[in-house]
Every structure is written in C-alpha cells, then in structure tokens.
Design a protein around this motif. Structure first.
Motif, PDB file in Angstrom:
ATOM      1  N   VAL A   1       0.837  30.714 110.782  1.00 54.02           N
ATOM      2  CA  VAL A   1       0.964  29.251 110.827  1.00 54.02           C
ATOM      3  C   VAL A   1       1.490  28.840 112.203  1.00 54.02           C
ATOM      4  N   ALA A   2       2.512  29.524 112.697  1.00 54.19           N
ATOM      5  CA  ALA A   2       3.050  29.213 114.026  1.00 54.19           C
ATOM      6  C   ALA A   2       2.001  29.434 115.115  1.00 54.19           C
ATOM      7  N   PHE A   3       1.251  30.508 115.007  1.00 53.22           N
ATOM      8  CA  PHE A   3       0.201  30.830 115.970  1.00 53.22           C
ATOM      9  C   PHE A   3      -0.857  29.727 116.017  1.00 53.22           C
ATOM     10  N   TYR A   4      -1.376  29.361 114.864  1.00 49.40           N
ATOM     11  CA  TYR A   4      -2.432  28.347 114.837  1.00 49.40           C
ATOM     12  C   TYR A   4      -1.896  26.948 115.151  1.00 49.40           C
ATOM     13  N   ASP A   5      -0.646  26.661 114.825  1.00 50.52           N
ATOM     14  CA  ASP A   5      -0.047  25.385 115.239  1.00 50.52           C
ATOM     15  C   ASP A   5      -0.051  25.276 116.764  1.00 50.52           C
ATOM     16  N   THR A   6       0.271  26.371 117.434  1.00 53.46           N
ATOM     17  CA  THR A   6       0.256  26.386 118.902  1.00 53.46           C
ATOM     18  C   THR A   6      -1.152  26.167 119.421  1.00 53.46           C
ATOM     19  N   LEU A   7      -2.129  26.861 118.852  1.00 53.85           N
ATOM     20  CA  LEU A   7      -3.515  26.699 119.294  1.00 53.85           C
ATOM     21  C   LEU A   7      -4.027  25.279 119.059  1.00 53.85           C
ATOM     22  N   GLU A   8      -3.617  24.675 117.941  1.00 55.29           N
ATOM     23  CA  GLU A   8      -4.075  23.314 117.625  1.00 55.29           C
ATOM     24  C   GLU A   8      -3.507  22.280 118.592  1.00 55.29           C
ATOM     25  N   ARG A   9      -2.415  22.615 119.260  1.00 51.88           N
ATOM     26  CA  ARG A   9      -1.818  21.696 120.245  1.00 51.88           C
ATOM     27  C   ARG A   9      -2.296  21.987 121.670  1.00 51.88           C
ATOM     28  N   ASP A  10      -3.026  23.054 121.833  1.00 51.83           N
ATOM     29  CA  ASP A  10      -3.509  23.470 123.148  1.00 51.83           C
ATOM     30  C   ASP A  10      -4.844  22.786 123.426  1.00 51.83           C
ATOM     31  N   GLN A  11      -4.928  22.142 124.549  1.00 52.14           N
ATOM     32  CA  GLN A  11      -6.112  21.339 124.890  1.00 52.14           C
ATOM     33  C   GLN A  11      -7.419  22.130 124.869  1.00 52.14           C
ATOM     34  N   LEU A  12      -7.386  23.393 125.276  1.00 46.57           N
ATOM     35  CA  LEU A  12      -8.624  24.174 125.337  1.00 46.57           C
ATOM     36  C   LEU A  12      -9.183  24.500 123.946  1.00 46.57           C
ATOM     37  N   PRO A  13      -8.419  25.132 123.054  1.00 45.67           N
ATOM     38  CA  PRO A  13      -9.000  25.470 121.749  1.00 45.67           C
ATOM     39  C   PRO A  13      -8.899  24.375 120.690  1.00 45.67           C
ATOM     40  N   ALA A  14      -8.056  23.381 120.894  1.00 48.40           N
ATOM     41  CA  ALA A  14      -7.796  22.363 119.858  1.00 48.40           C
ATOM     42  C   ALA A  14      -9.055  21.748 119.245  1.00 48.40           C
ATOM     43  N   PRO A  15     -10.078  21.412 120.028  1.00 41.18           N
ATOM     44  CA  PRO A  15     -11.260  20.793 119.412  1.00 41.18           C
ATOM     45  C   PRO A  15     -11.940  21.649 118.339  1.00 41.18           C
ATOM     46  N   TYR A  16     -11.780  22.958 118.421  1.00 43.06           N
ATOM     47  CA  TYR A  16     -12.399  23.838 117.431  1.00 43.06           C
ATOM     48  C   TYR A  16     -11.640  23.844 116.111  1.00 43.06           C
ATOM     49  N   PHE A  17     -10.381  23.429 116.149  1.00 45.73           N
ATOM     50  CA  PHE A  17      -9.568  23.420 114.934  1.00 45.73           C
ATOM     51  C   PHE A  17      -9.540  22.047 114.264  1.00 45.73           C
TER      52      PHE A  17
END
Length: 122
Positions: free
Chosen positions: A19-35
């Motif tokens: 959950v912490a890992f994907y929360d970080t990715l969801e806030r990251d501009q590069l991968p966020a659109p995929y989530f």
C-alpha cells in the motif's frame, strides 16, 4: 538507507508495504496516470498474493501479472526504472534482512521480463 528497524520482511507485512509503495507511485508524476483508472484497494489483495508467492512461496497467486500490463500504452524504460527505485526505497525504509533483500532483487527480473514482453528496451 538504513531502515527504522532491523526486522526482516514477513508475509504479514506485505499488505502495508505494498500500500505504501503504490501510494508513492500514485503521487509520482511519471507513473501516476497508469494508476488513475485502477481501483488499487480492490486490486491490492492480488498484488499481495503475487509477492507472497514470489518471496515466501505461498502459492496464493494464480493468473498472469503480465496481462494487466499488456494493455498499458506508452510505458517506457523510465517507468520501469522508477518502479524499481520506489520499490527498493520503500522496502529499505521499513525492513532489513534476507526476505527484504529478496523482494528488491526479484523486482529486477520482474521489470526486465515485463519490458521484454512489452517490446520495451531494458
């Protein structure tokens, strides 16, 4: 980076870690659109089962991790590099030991395999 604890990763820790890992990715501009279109709460149990099977040989995961990624247009090597970096940082912030190391190490062939199958140069 030294974790806050010397405790190794255990199967029971995977849910909170991921959950912490994907929360970080969801806030990251590069991968966020995929989530954005994904209900990660609903999907998280499968992700946990995937990692549990890889790290702790629980055999809880069935199916194809690749199938979901095959429909994601526009992925590049940068996306996979970011995924790996965030994975390693997230694990390192929380755990130290053989299972934590295995999770980080397994991220590399997983990313490599996905990239090759998607036709993205690693």
């Amino acid at each position: 980076m030294r974790p806050a604890t010397d405790r190794d990763l255990a199967d029971r820790d995977l849910y909170d870690l991921l959950v912490a890992f994907y929360d970080t990715l969801e806030r990251d501009q590069l991968p966020a659109p995929y989530f954005a279109p994904v209900d990660m709460t609903a999907h998280m149990r499968r992700i946990v089962d995937f990692w549990s099977t890889i790290i702790f040989q629980t055999n809880r995961y069935t199916g194809s991790a690749f199938a979901v990624h095959a429909t994601m247009e526009g992925l590049t090597g940068d996306h996979f590099a970011r995924w790996l970096g965030v994975l390693e940082d997230t694990v390192d912030e929380r755990f130290a030991g053989p299972a934590a190391t295995r999770m980080k190490e397994m991220g590399h062939p997983i990313a490599f395999s996905m990239q090759v199958r998607l036709g993205i140069p690693p």
